[in-house]
Design a protein around this motif. Sequence first.
Motif, PDB file in Angstrom:
ATOM      1  N   TRP A  16      48.324  90.360  60.191  1.00 48.55           N
ATOM      2  CA  TRP A  16      49.638  89.745  60.375  1.00 48.55           C
ATOM      3  C   TRP A  16      50.022  89.817  61.834  1.00 48.55           C
ATOM      4  O   TRP A  16      50.205  90.888  62.393  1.00 48.55           O
ATOM      5  N   TRP A  32      52.778  88.273  63.073  1.00 44.97           N
ATOM      6  CA  TRP A  32      54.222  88.100  63.229  1.00 44.97           C
ATOM      7  C   TRP A  32      54.489  87.085  64.341  1.00 44.97           C
ATOM      8  O   TRP A  32      55.197  87.325  65.283  1.00 44.97           O
ATOM      9  N   GLN A  49      49.685  82.570  57.648  1.00 46.54           N
ATOM     10  CA  GLN A  49      49.257  83.916  57.263  1.00 46.54           C
ATOM     11  C   GLN A  49      49.583  84.226  55.810  1.00 46.54           C
ATOM     12  O   GLN A  49      50.443  83.610  55.206  1.00 46.54           O
ATOM     13  N   VAL A  59      51.328  85.966  52.843  1.00 40.57           N
ATOM     14  CA  VAL A  59      52.656  86.537  52.679  1.00 40.57           C
ATOM     15  C   VAL A  59      52.554  87.859  51.916  1.00 40.57           C
ATOM     16  O   VAL A  59      53.195  88.836  52.256  1.00 40.57           O
ATOM     17  N   ILE A  60      51.720  87.886  50.892  1.00 37.70           N
ATOM     18  CA  ILE A  60      51.586  89.092  50.071  1.00 37.70           C
ATOM     19  C   ILE A  60      50.201  89.685  50.255  1.00 37.70           C
ATOM     20  O   ILE A  60      49.185  89.000  50.139  1.00 37.70           O
ATOM     21  N   LEU A  82      59.157  93.299  56.563  1.00 38.77           N
ATOM     22  CA  LEU A  82      58.044  93.727  55.716  1.00 38.77           C
ATOM     23  C   LEU A  82      58.595  94.558  54.571  1.00 38.77           C
ATOM     24  O   LEU A  82      59.194  95.612  54.784  1.00 38.77           O
ATOM     25  N   GLY A  98      56.753  85.060  47.935  1.00 38.31           N
ATOM     26  CA  GLY A  98      55.419  84.643  48.356  1.00 38.31           C
ATOM     27  C   GLY A  98      55.223  83.149  48.427  1.00 38.31           C
ATOM     28  O   GLY A  98      54.440  82.656  49.239  1.00 38.31           O
ATOM     29  N   ARG A 106      57.034  81.541  53.176  1.00 32.81           N
ATOM     30  CA  ARG A 106      55.841  81.689  54.000  1.00 32.81           C
ATOM     31  C   ARG A 106      56.125  81.430  55.477  1.00 32.81           C
ATOM     32  O   ARG A 106      55.520  82.042  56.344  1.00 32.81           O
ATOM     33  N   ASN A 130      58.804  84.443  58.285  1.00 33.73           N
ATOM     34  CA  ASN A 130      58.504  85.782  58.812  1.00 33.73           C
ATOM     35  C   ASN A 130      58.835  86.914  57.841  1.00 33.73           C
ATOM     36  O   ASN A 130      59.303  87.974  58.246  1.00 33.73           O
ATOM     37  N   ARG A 180      57.030  89.264  54.855  1.00 35.99           N
ATOM     38  CA  ARG A 180      55.754  89.660  54.279  1.00 35.99           C
ATOM     39  C   ARG A 180      55.975  90.780  53.271  1.00 35.99           C
ATOM     40  O   ARG A 180      56.946  91.530  53.357  1.00 35.99           O
TER      41      ARG A 180
END
Length: 198
Positions: free
Chosen positions: A1, A3, A11, A13-14, A106, A133, A137, A140, A142
């Motif tokens: 990730w 960011w 990227q 998400v989960i 996060l 999720g 997406r 930002n 996660r």
Amino acid sequence: WDWSVDGGAGQAVIAAVAGSQGSGKTYTMANIVGLAMHKRVQVMLCDPQAESTSVQSLGNMCEPLRHAFMREVAVEETDILKAIAAVYKIGEARALGRDSNMQPVLLVIDEFSGLMIGNPHADKMIELLIKIGSQFRKFNIRVLIGGTSWKANIVGGELGTTLRNLIRFKVLHANTPVEAAFLTYGMPREELKQLDNL
């Protein structure tokens, strides 16, 4: 990730971390939390074992960072549901243009597989994670979930299948094929063979 500035649109998400006791799962998750905070990511931590003094929980390992978390570590099932809902609301506000700061968030949930067993809020938690999720997406946000046992029947049904399909990044520590079945479902046969060899 990474960011990234675009919200990490490309990227995962989960992400999920699986591992039997003593395999390094908690250490891996603690390192991800530390690295995220080093990059100024806002962290919301959920750990049902955080108040236990007899186990090396993620909450205990991250104790020096607690002052910087978005809120107190969620331990009880209802508090964990509230934490997930709070992250969902952040994503919803960003999607509606009400929150333009885009500071990375996060959400970390340890002992996820155990948390699902007999939890009256399990379906709601999974539903919110699916929404996070699939809808956020580009904003930002996660999610990192960890657990010891990822048997296919633990997070079953339609919601479980949808959640499994949204988990794009997987870290598998020492685990039997049965214990990791939820995360390895649909993997190509050759990769499963290599995983078994590990």
